[in-house]
Every structure is written in C-alpha cells, then in structure tokens.
Design an enzyme around this catalytic site. Structure first.
Site, PDB file in Angstrom:
ATOM      1  N   GLU A  54      63.880  34.344 115.108  1.00  0.00           N
ATOM      2  CA  GLU A  54      62.776  33.877 115.941  1.00  0.00           C
ATOM      3  C   GLU A  54      61.570  34.804 115.812  1.00  0.00           C
ATOM      4  O   GLU A  54      60.421  34.358 115.789  1.00  0.00           O
ATOM      5  CB  GLU A  54      63.230  33.768 117.398  1.00  0.00           C
ATOM      6  CG  GLU A  54      64.178  32.599 117.631  1.00  0.00           C
ATOM      7  CD  GLU A  54      64.694  32.518 119.058  1.00  0.00           C
ATOM      8  OE1 GLU A  54      64.533  31.464 119.684  1.00  0.00           O
ATOM      9  OE2 GLU A  54      65.248  33.526 119.534  1.00  0.00           O
ATOM     10  N   GLY A  66      67.424  36.075 117.743  1.00  0.00           N
ATOM     11  CA  GLY A  66      66.096  36.574 118.057  1.00  0.00           C
ATOM     12  C   GLY A  66      65.419  37.216 116.865  1.00  0.00           C
ATOM     13  O   GLY A  66      64.182  37.264 116.781  1.00  0.00           O
ATOM     14  N   ALA A  68      69.401  39.458 119.388  1.00  0.00           N
ATOM     15  CA  ALA A  68      69.058  39.990 120.695  1.00  0.00           C
ATOM     16  C   ALA A  68      69.990  41.141 121.053  1.00  0.00           C
ATOM     17  O   ALA A  68      71.051  41.315 120.455  1.00  0.00           O
ATOM     18  CB  ALA A  68      69.152  38.886 121.743  1.00  0.00           C
ATOM     19  N   GLU A  91      73.137  31.421 118.162  1.00  0.00           N
ATOM     20  CA  GLU A  91      73.309  31.476 119.621  1.00  0.00           C
ATOM     21  C   GLU A  91      74.345  30.501 120.151  1.00  0.00           C
ATOM     22  O   GLU A  91      75.014  30.777 121.158  1.00  0.00           O
ATOM     23  CB  GLU A  91      71.959  31.206 120.306  1.00  0.00           C
ATOM     24  CG  GLU A  91      70.976  32.353 120.247  1.00  0.00           C
ATOM     25  CD  GLU A  91      70.115  32.350 118.996  1.00  0.00           C
ATOM     26  OE1 GLU A  91      69.126  33.091 118.947  1.00  0.00           O
ATOM     27  OE2 GLU A  91      70.426  31.588 118.042  1.00  0.00           O
TER      28      GLU A  91
END
Length: 694
Positions: A108, A105, A66, A128
């Site tokens: 993901e 992310g 992210a 994370e």
C-alpha cells in the site's frame, strides 16, 4: 544523511533525495517508520537540490507489512493513509524501490508512490485476508486501478503474493532492476524527470475499472468461483465488497467504505482468532528448555523405512528440499510400487503447472530405492514409517541402532505408540524422537514432533529446524497415547460413536461438524484415512468398537474399497449414506440396550467439541504440550480445524471456560465421570481466566 526518526533517514544523493527505512528485521510500518517516511517526503519536497525522490529499505526486505503488535491499540499519527497522501501530494516524482517482499501495508505504501521498480526476486501482495481483515490503507481501492479488477480480486481474496516478473507484466511495477537496486531506482527517477513523465497518482486513475463497470456480473461470478475455498470466512466477502466500492464509488467514498468494512472485520471474532493464530504458529517453534544457540546436527541425507503412503510422502518432503533420500522396503515389488506412486504424484503436480518437469527430474535424481537395510548406514537421519505395531517397530530400531552411524537421528512416524519404549531398545535413546507426519505427508503442513524422556536438546533443535527446511510447521510435544493430536481426536471419536448409538446417524454428526467449519466430519474422515488402520490398532490393544468393527468385518475400509461408513459409487469421493450401515447401527443400539432418540445439532456439537477442550486441559496439566496455542496449531494444521476459530483451546476461551465447565458438569450428572472437568479447566474458569492466561 539526516535522521528523520530512529528508523528512517533522508539524504540528497546528487539530484535525487533518498529516503531509507532501516527497522530490522522486516521494516514493519511502526509509528516510527510511518513518521519517518512522512518526514522524509516533506524534507525532500522542501529540498531545492533534488528533483526526484526514491524510497528504499535497508536489510533483507522492503516494508514487509504493518506492525501487527500495534493492532488493537490506540492509533498514533501519522496514519498510513496520511503517509500515502503525503507521497501522492509530493511535487517531485516518488519512486519505490522494492526488494524482498512488499506485503500488506508495504505494498500500500508503494502504491502511494508515483512509480515502482523492483529487484528480480521481489514479491508483492496484500495478505491481510489471512489475518481475517482486508487492506485498510487504500489497497482495495488502488490495486484494481493498477492491475484491473479480476487480478485485484484474486490477489486480495487469496492473499497470495506475485513475483516481480508478474508485477511488471500487469503494470504494478514499471521496471525490474538488475544489479544495485538503489542506483537503478535513482537512474529511473532521473529518467522520469528528464522525460517529463507525469506524477502518476493511482487514486486518479480509472481506466482499469472500465471492464468491471461494463460487466456487472463479474463480482457474482467471482463469488461463485471461490465459494468452496472461502466457506464460512468473513474476510474474503468484505474484500470483494471493498473492491466493488472501488468500481462503483468515487475514490474518497471508496476509501470510507473500505474503512467501514475493515473495522467490521477488525472488531470481529474471526480476525481476532486469525491474528491469535499468527502468533501461535510462531510460538510453537520455540521450546522453552532448548536454548536458541543449541548446536544442530548437519542433515545432508535421509533414510526412510517403508515406501507406502506415509513413507513415500515423507520422502517427497526431503527431496523437494534438496536432501537425498534412500528409501527401504522389504521386497522389490513393494519398493517399485512405492517409487511409482512418488513419480505419479510428482507428475500430477507438473500437469497442474505447480512444478516444472526439471524440478521433478531433480527431485527424482535424489531418490534411491533399496531392499537392503544396510544401505542406510551413513545417512544423517532415519524415519521409520511402517504400520502401527510395537513389536515390528522395536525390531526395526534394534537393527537401526546396530547399522546406523554414530550421531544419526533415529525417528519414528508412529501416531500413537510409546516412543520411550521404542527408544529403550537402542543404545542411543538420546537420538530417538517421534516425527509424526500427517497424511498425505507431502501435503499436510503439520509435523508433530515427540520428545522422549531422553531425547537430547540437540536432536530436538535439529528436528525443529529441519521441519522448517522441508516446509512443515512443527510443534514439540511429549509422549502419551496418541500424543496431542490423536489423543484429542480419540475423545471426539468416542462421542461421535456414542451419538450414533443413541440416535444420530453418521451423516448427522458429519454435517454438524462440517457446518462448524471442519473440512469433514469424523465418519467421512475415517473413510478417507482407512477404517482398517484404527481397526488394526484396536486389535493390537485388545479393544472393541461394535459399529466400527462390524463395518471393517464386511471389508468396508472406506474410500479405497468403495464403502465404509458411506458408499462411494463408481470411484467417487462423495459420501452417500448407506442403509447397510444404518442397520449395523440400529443392531448395535439394540444389543447395547439403548433406546434411540432425536439428538439436536447443538448437542452433537457440544458433545463432540467439549471433550476435546477438556482433554486439551489435561494435556496441559500433564506437560505433554507446552502451551494451549501449541494444541491449536496442531489442530489447525493437522486436522483442519477452521483457522477463523483459532483452534479448540482458543474456541473455548471465546465461548467462555465457565460455560464449558457448566456444560461438562451437566453431562457428568447425566452420563458419568467421563465428563468430569479437568482441574486446570475448573481452576481457570473459577478465576475468570483463559487458556492463554495459563
């Protein structure tokens, strides 16, 4: 090629639509990247000339995570959830082509594709938890559906990535591509179409959840297995709860539960502090007055003076980085013992599967032992690691100055002594620097680098780069007694000793600080480090400490002698309170005319922590540390300060500098000017500011 956004383009390459993310340096999932991927999927879905889609990234890595700079800001559509939903809903197979790292992310996003392929060196993971949060875009719901619950629990609660071969083994990727990744991914996509393979939506897959659904004790067992490692951390527990939701709830409900648990962490102090520390660590590597383009000295060989615990550990760092080392001792016996310990340490690592025998053999092939100081005349850097005695160190540096080639860096591992004074005995003080490794030097991540008044910018820049090369986290500080880490530690040690004189016992103080989150309290730590070390330093300075001196006079140097502030029975590392020590303490209190009293846990904590904060403020005022966050990096990596509390200066900001000042003034009235608040601390508190504002 069509530019979807500034960072993402789409192009039909024959019958395959290729979406390319190009957002240096790590293709982070900023708004522009998210919007571009979603737009690219929509363009590919509408493009009648293509039958499949490949998502690939330019540069050195796939999407590495992210965009952390967007954390805490109002969200901008599309969210990553919306991007992933668009990929899953695409009517054509979408293949993620992974190279470098697909983290957080990034993974993901890849899990939202129907298939994944990877280069041989790729790594994937969900880190994370290391920022005090959990994967918030379906990672806790999709990963267990691909790799199974046990593997997902391990990956998500540890945050550690896995390599491409392991990812292939557990089904996280479908194929490893040797050669050109994009061309290989396109060929794979075409094969999916030719073979009529289904569009695999992970959100619809439940087979890998069956094992956990039939074994309700799996989660309780896992919690027990990681309890010690994750003590006091909030994020690992929420990660487990989210994975439980994947097992127990339908996918849409699991996503909702993941979001609840994510926001609970995101809004909490632990995540704030861990995210703060993420940036603090990166800032610590920057020296404001040393330009980025400062020329570096080429370090190809290293010399280590002293083959004891510190010298041997320091040598191992260089060997593991592929840098040849010459280690010097005064006698052959000491040299043989030192090298034997290095071999023993490597062998232990091999036996635990954390190092191959070939890697160990390669490291040892780079090690040369000698008792002749002249043998290091051609090395590029020398690190002196003998015991803390100024006269001895001056003698060594005088000899090094005469022996070592021009341009060689002369470094000392001293933890307290004046390096300006050491450098002054040489004709090259600009090449003298402190490199304070922490014990065990082959394990601890911190390298406290100490610039003298004359250390050159080139030497500083070289040593900061060298730290990264040998796997350390550096922080540059100035010269003072104890530098930054130990100077602050001394304040805590003074109060810990005063507390046991006034009524507490070592186990009381240690318990309070352990419960606060430190790996051990000051007395257990002294026993681990060796009480004789600080005893020798006190003797050199003509200082006395009645309790500590009395313990050392009995030969109780800590774990290595089986007794210190505690007993260590039958070689155990577990501290056991000892009546002998309590008698020493009671006598010291009586001799000092102190009437002992009950001391609360709250007082113990404040009297140990607040002087550290106050000393940190003085260090900033004096310019010994550049930033408050540098002090925090030193204390997290050098002394085990809990990362979820950010460091002592970040903790002060959290509890409020006005509250710290108020308590210090109360103690000043009660105990004297030792407790007088530092001017910087008083000023910041009066202005309603924090150390970060400073």
């Amino acid at each position: 090629m069509t530019a979807i956004t500034e960072f993402v383009s789409y192009e039909a390459e024959g019958d395959v639509g290729v979406i390319t993310v190009d957002s240096p340096p790590v293709n982070a999932l900023s708004f522009g990247v998210r919007a571009g991927i979603k737009g690219g999927i929509e363009a590919a879905d509408a493009d009648s000339s293509v039958s499949s889609v490949v998502l690939v990234c330019a540069g050195r890595t796939f999407i590495a995570g992210a965009d952390i700079t967007e954390f805490g800001k109002p969200p901008k559509a599309p969210s990553l959830h919306e991007v992933i939903a668009a990929m899953e809903a695409c009517s054509k197979p979408v293949v993620a082509a992974i190279h470098g790292t697909a983290l957080g992310g990034g993974l993901e996003t890849a899990l939202g594709c129907h298939y994944r392929v990877a280069s041989p060196t790729a790594k994937v993971g969900l880190p994370e938890v290391k920022l005090g949060i959990l994967p918030g875009a379906g990672g806790t719901q999709r990963l267990p559906r691909v790799v199974g619950v046990p593997m997902a629990l391990e990956m998500i609660t540890s945050g550690n990535p896995i390599g491409a071969s392991k990812a292939l083994e557990v089904g996280l990727v479908s194929e490893i591509i040797d050669g050109d990744l994009k061309e290989g991914a396109k060929a794979f996509a075409r094969k999916v179409v030719a073979d009529g393979l289904p569009l695999v939506k992970i959100s619809d897959q439940n087979d890998k959840l069956k094992e956990a659904r039939e074994n309700p004790g799996m989660f309780a067992d896992f919690r027990k297995s990681i309890a010690r490692k994750t003590r006091n951390f909030e994020a690992p527990e929420n990660c487990i709860k989210a994975i439980e939701a994947a097992v127990e709830l339908p996918f849409p409900d699991g996503l909702k539960r993941e979001r609840e648990l994510f926001m609970e962490l995101m809004q909490g102090e632990q995540s704030f502090s861990q995210r703060y520390f993420f940036f603090a660590e990166r800032q610590a590597a920057k020296i404001p007055d040393v330009p980025k383009d400062t020329p570096l000295i080429d370090i190809k060989t290293a010399g280590i003076i002293g083959a004891g615990t510190m010298g041997g550990g320091i040598a191992m760092n260089f060997l593991q980085a592929g840098i040849p080392v010459i280690i010097v001792e005064t006698t052959q016996e000491a040299l043989d013992n030192g090298i034997a310990i290095i071999k023993k340490n490597y062998a232990a690592t091999v036996s635990k599967g954390r190092m191959s025998q070939d890697a160990m053999d390669k490291c040892l092939s780079l090690l040369t032992g000698t008792t002749n100081l002249e043998d290091i005349k051609d090395v590029d850097i020398v690190i002196e690691a003998v015991f803390e005695n100024m006269d001895v160190k001056k003698e060594i540096f005088t000899k090094l100055d005469a022996i070592c080639k021009d341009g060689a860096i002369l470094a000392t591992n001293t933890s307290t002594l004046d390096i300006n004074e050491i450098g002054a005995v040489t004709k090259r003080p600009e090449y003298v620097i402190g490199l304070h490794f922490f014990s065990p030097a082959n394990v601890m991540k911190l390298l406290e680098e100490v610039r003298t008044d004359k250390t050159s910018k080139s030497v500083m820049a070289t040593c900061m780069a060298l730290a990264k090369r040998i796997g350390k986290v550096p922080a540059m500080v100035g010269v003072c007694d104890g530098f930054v880490g130990n100077r602050i530690l001394h304040r805590r040690a003074e109060q810990a000793t005063q507390l046991i004189l006034e009524g507490a016992l070592p186990q009381d103080v240690d318990r309070v600080l352990y419960d606060f989150g430190l790996p051990m309290g000051p007395f257990a730590m002294a026993d681990l480090a060796g009480n004789d070390v600080s005893w020798r330093i006190r003797q050199g300075k003509g200082q006395k400490s009645p309790i500590a001196d009395a313990i050392c006079e009995l030969g109780r140097f800590g774990q290595k002698t089986g007794a210190g502030y505690y007993l260590y029975k039958d070689g155990s590392r577990t501290p056991t309170p000892d009546p002998v020590v309590e008698d020493i303490i009671l006598k010291a209190s009586k001799d000092a005319g102190i009437e002992r009293r009950e001391i609360s846990d709250e007082e113990i904590l404040k009297r140990c922590i607040y002087p550290m904060i106050n000393e940190g403020a003085k260090i900033l005022e004096e310019g010994i540390a550049t930033r408050a966050s540098d002090i925090d990096v030193i204390w997290v990596y050098g002394y085990g300060w809990p990362i979820y509390r950010g460091g002592p200066m970040r903790y002060a900001d959290y509890i409020g500098l006005d509250n710290v000042v108020k308590t210090l003034r109360e103690y000043q009235e009660q105990y004297g000017d030792y407790w007088k608040p530092a001017p910087l601390l008083e000023r910041l508190a009066s202005e309603g500011k924090t150390f970060q504002d400073a």
